[in-house]
Scaffold this motif. Structure first.
Motif, mmCIF file in Angstrom:
data_model
loop_
_atom_site.group_PDB
_atom_site.id
_atom_site.type_symbol
_atom_site.label_atom_id
_atom_site.label_comp_id
_atom_site.label_asym_id
_atom_site.label_seq_id
_atom_site.Cartn_x
_atom_site.Cartn_y
_atom_site.Cartn_z
ATOM 1 N N ARG A 39 0.826 -1.209 0.000
ATOM 2 C CA ARG A 39 0.000 0.000 0.000
ATOM 3 C C ARG A 39 0.862 1.262 0.000
ATOM 4 N NH1 ARG A 39 -2.838 0.568 4.662
ATOM 5 N NH2 ARG A 39 -1.610 -0.944 5.817
ATOM 6 N N ASP A 40 2.043 1.184 -0.589
ATOM 7 C CA ASP A 40 2.943 2.335 -0.591
ATOM 8 C C ASP A 40 2.378 3.526 -1.359
ATOM 9 O OD1 ASP A 40 4.669 0.394 0.542
ATOM 10 O OD2 ASP A 40 6.389 1.557 -0.131
ATOM 11 N N HIS A 41 1.374 3.264 -2.200
ATOM 12 C CA HIS A 41 0.789 4.344 -2.989
ATOM 13 C C HIS A 41 -0.172 5.203 -2.163
ATOM 14 C CE1 HIS A 41 -2.002 0.970 -2.971
ATOM 15 N NE2 HIS A 41 -2.975 1.825 -3.222
ATOM 16 N N GLU A 42 -0.571 4.751 -0.994
ATOM 17 C CA GLU A 42 -1.587 5.454 -0.220
ATOM 18 C C GLU A 42 -1.077 6.804 0.283
ATOM 19 O OE1 GLU A 42 -4.209 1.805 1.705
ATOM 20 O OE2 GLU A 42 -2.527 2.620 2.850
ATOM 21 N N SER A 171 11.725 -0.768 -5.831
ATOM 22 C CA SER A 171 10.673 -0.215 -4.972
ATOM 23 C C SER A 171 10.644 1.308 -5.042
ATOM 24 C CB SER A 171 10.890 -0.657 -3.518
ATOM 25 O OG SER A 171 10.821 -2.053 -3.405
ATOM 26 N N ASN A 172 9.439 1.833 -5.316
ATOM 27 C CA ASN A 172 9.164 3.273 -5.246
ATOM 28 C C ASN A 172 10.039 4.138 -6.145
ATOM 29 O OD1 ASN A 172 7.059 2.937 -3.397
ATOM 30 N ND2 ASN A 172 8.456 2.978 -1.664
ATOM 31 N N ALA A 173 10.554 3.572 -7.228
ATOM 32 C CA ALA A 173 11.345 4.382 -8.154
ATOM 33 C C ALA A 173 10.509 5.507 -8.746
ATOM 34 C CB ALA A 173 11.909 3.504 -9.277
ATOM 35 N N HIS A 174 9.192 5.283 -8.895
ATOM 36 C CA HIS A 174 8.328 6.314 -9.489
ATOM 37 C C HIS A 174 8.093 7.485 -8.534
ATOM 38 C CE1 HIS A 174 5.963 3.566 -7.194
ATOM 39 N NE2 HIS A 174 4.780 4.022 -7.538
ATOM 40 N N PHE A 175 8.477 7.330 -7.275
ATOM 41 C CA PHE A 175 8.370 8.420 -6.307
ATOM 42 C C PHE A 175 9.725 9.043 -5.973
ATOM 43 C CE2 PHE A 175 4.518 5.977 -4.581
ATOM 44 C CZ PHE A 175 3.618 6.762 -5.295
ATOM 45 N N ARG A 210 8.845 2.387 -15.223
ATOM 46 C CA ARG A 210 7.553 1.793 -15.563
ATOM 47 C C ARG A 210 7.017 1.008 -14.366
ATOM 48 N NH1 ARG A 210 9.080 -0.798 -21.522
ATOM 49 N NH2 ARG A 210 10.092 1.087 -22.381
ATOM 50 N N PRO A 211 5.973 1.523 -13.689
ATOM 51 C CA PRO A 211 5.394 0.804 -12.551
ATOM 52 C C PRO A 211 4.829 -0.552 -12.952
ATOM 53 C CG PRO A 211 4.699 3.100 -12.558
ATOM 54 C CD PRO A 211 5.368 2.848 -13.880
ATOM 55 N N GLU A 220 3.988 -0.693 -6.184
ATOM 56 C CA GLU A 220 5.187 -0.355 -5.413
ATOM 57 C C GLU A 220 6.457 -0.624 -6.198
ATOM 58 O OE1 GLU A 220 7.517 -2.097 -1.455
ATOM 59 O OE2 GLU A 220 5.457 -2.672 -1.865
ATOM 60 N N PHE A 221 6.456 -1.717 -6.969
ATOM 61 C CA PHE A 221 7.644 -2.107 -7.722
ATOM 62 C C PHE A 221 7.629 -1.502 -9.123
ATOM 63 C CE2 PHE A 221 6.939 -5.874 -4.894
ATOM 64 C CZ PHE A 221 8.005 -5.625 -4.056
ATOM 65 N N ASN A 222 8.818 -1.381 -9.697
ATOM 66 C CA ASN A 222 8.967 -0.773 -11.021
ATOM 67 C C ASN A 222 10.041 -1.483 -11.826
ATOM 68 O OD1 ASN A 222 7.533 2.174 -10.711
ATOM 69 N ND2 ASN A 222 8.521 1.576 -8.807
#
Length: 395
Positions: A39-42, A171-175, A210-211, A220-222
């Motif tokens: 739920r890292d996107h929350e 993990s969380n590369a898009h953030f 790319r998520p 969470e992963f990319n």
């Protein structure tokens, strides 16, 4: 480890608890419990803001030395902080990779310029980090890394590393704004030789993030593709070609005091499953009651083992703990589904793929025995490095 606390430690616990009670109110109260496994996107932006509030009050990097912006807390006090943070159901923090992994690695291997450039921004939560280790053919077998980097430019000029390759399960590369990336920098090198540990900015044309959509509904992963991506020549940690040593040291930092917060989080999940079982009558089943009781006992043993591992140089500690908690958490997910019964087979709403907390726990826990070092890898480590058994044949 002595499990008793001094008066100073008890006072510190009261300080942490009081601060969290005072500040996890108003707009921040809505963040309680958010950002857990899968739920890292929350509420990511809101959790970044919360983490920056923590930084303003000196509650990030609490175990770092004061000269690097930390509080220099003792091991016991670090454990207390993580325990109280988890007990308060505070939102999962966003900067684990920078604070717990890269920061200590830079302190051990980085240049003074690298420390001055990156450590203050980690403390202030101004820059977030991703870990560029795993590749499609180099997951648990990290020595098989194929992503390449070469120096471009003439000596004396403004040289830079040019990076080409692919990372996955990042993990969380898009953030994140940066990634520490293990690359092969010596042409023709094999296995752990010829690798370098580079710090690479992600916000550039040569990087494509790319998520990967997961069963839990989050991403969470990319996958991260590097195509002519660049980073300055001086952003190599340690000497070029010594990346394996730096990368392994970083993994050693991964099993830090935050594991105690993980155990507290597990306890909260177990309490939730027990409450659910009481509410829907599942505790009437003696087999389920026995399974829940067994999980409770095992969790306390796990906590004691984690405390012992933090206070000793036991080489087997990290691998044993990973094996134990991954298996335990997976079984908790299975018990949660059995407590739910038939209701666990349907989504919570008719409006789409909306999973309940316990369905998400079950699905995410299936990966616990794989990520962070699979069970097979952990057992090989114990067999070869602790028991002295012959090394596994590798093709």
């Amino acid at each position: 480890m002595d499990l008793t606390y001094s008066e100073e430690d008890q006072a510190f616990r009261a300080e942490v608890r009081a601060w969290l009670e005072e500040h996890l109110t108003g707009e921040w109260a809505a963040l309680r419990g958010l950002g857990g496994a899968g739920r890292d996107h929350e509420a990511h932006d809101e959790r970044v803001a919360w983490n920056r509030l923590l930084a303003e009050h000196g509650w990030t990097c609490v175990g770092w030395p004061t000269e690097h912006g930390g509080r220099g807390l003792s091991l016991t006090q670090q454990v207390i902080f993580h325990e109280e943070y988890a007990k308060a159901d505070a939102p999962v923090r966003v900067n684990h990779l920078g604070e717990e992994l890269l920061g200590p690695t830079l302190m051990a291997f980085g240049t003074e310029e690298q420390k001055a450039r990156f450590l203050p921004r980690i403390v202030a939560v101004e820059e977030l980090w991703a870990q560029g280790y795993s590749e499609p053919n180099a997951g648990s077998d990290l020595a098989n890394v194929q992503t390449k980097a070469r120096l471009d430019g003439l000596p004396g000029d403004q040289q830079s590393w040019v990076v080409d390759g692919q990372k996955v399960w990042t993990s969380n590369a898009h953030f994140s704004q940066w990634a520490f990336v293990l690359c092969r920098t010596e042409p023709g090198s094999e296995r752990h030789r010829g690798l370098s540990f580079l710090l690479v900015p992600l916000d550039q044309e040569g990087v494509d993030v790319r998520p990967i959509e997961q069963l839990t509904g989050g991403s969470e992963f990319n996958e991260v593709f590097f195509t002519g991506a660049r980073t300055d020549a001086d952003l190599v940690v340690g000497e070029p070609g010594e990346g394996w040593k730096v990368a392994m040291a970083l993994l050693g930092f991964e099993r830090g005091v935050s594991v105690l917060a993980q155990v507290v989080g597990f306890a909260r999940e177990l309490e939730g499953v027990v409450d659910l079982a009481k509410a829907n009558g599942a505790t009437d089943d003696p087999v389920l009651r026995d399974r829940l009781a067994g999980l409770k006992v095992e969790l306390e043993v796990m906590r004691r083992q984690a405390m012992r591992g933090l206070s000793s140089d036991d080489a087997a500690g990290p691998s044993v703990f990973k094996l134990v908690w991954a298996s335990w958490h997976k079984r908790l997910g299975e018990v949660a589904m059995d407590v739910l019964g038939p209701a666990g087979l349907t989504t919570a709403t008719d409006s789409g793929y909306e999973l309940s907390r316990w369905q998400r726990l079950f699905l995410f826990s299936l990966a616990d025995t794989i990520y962070g070092g699979s069970d097979e890898v952990q057992r090989n480590i114990l067999a070869e490095r602790v028991l002295g058994l012959p090394r596994e044949a590798r093709g």
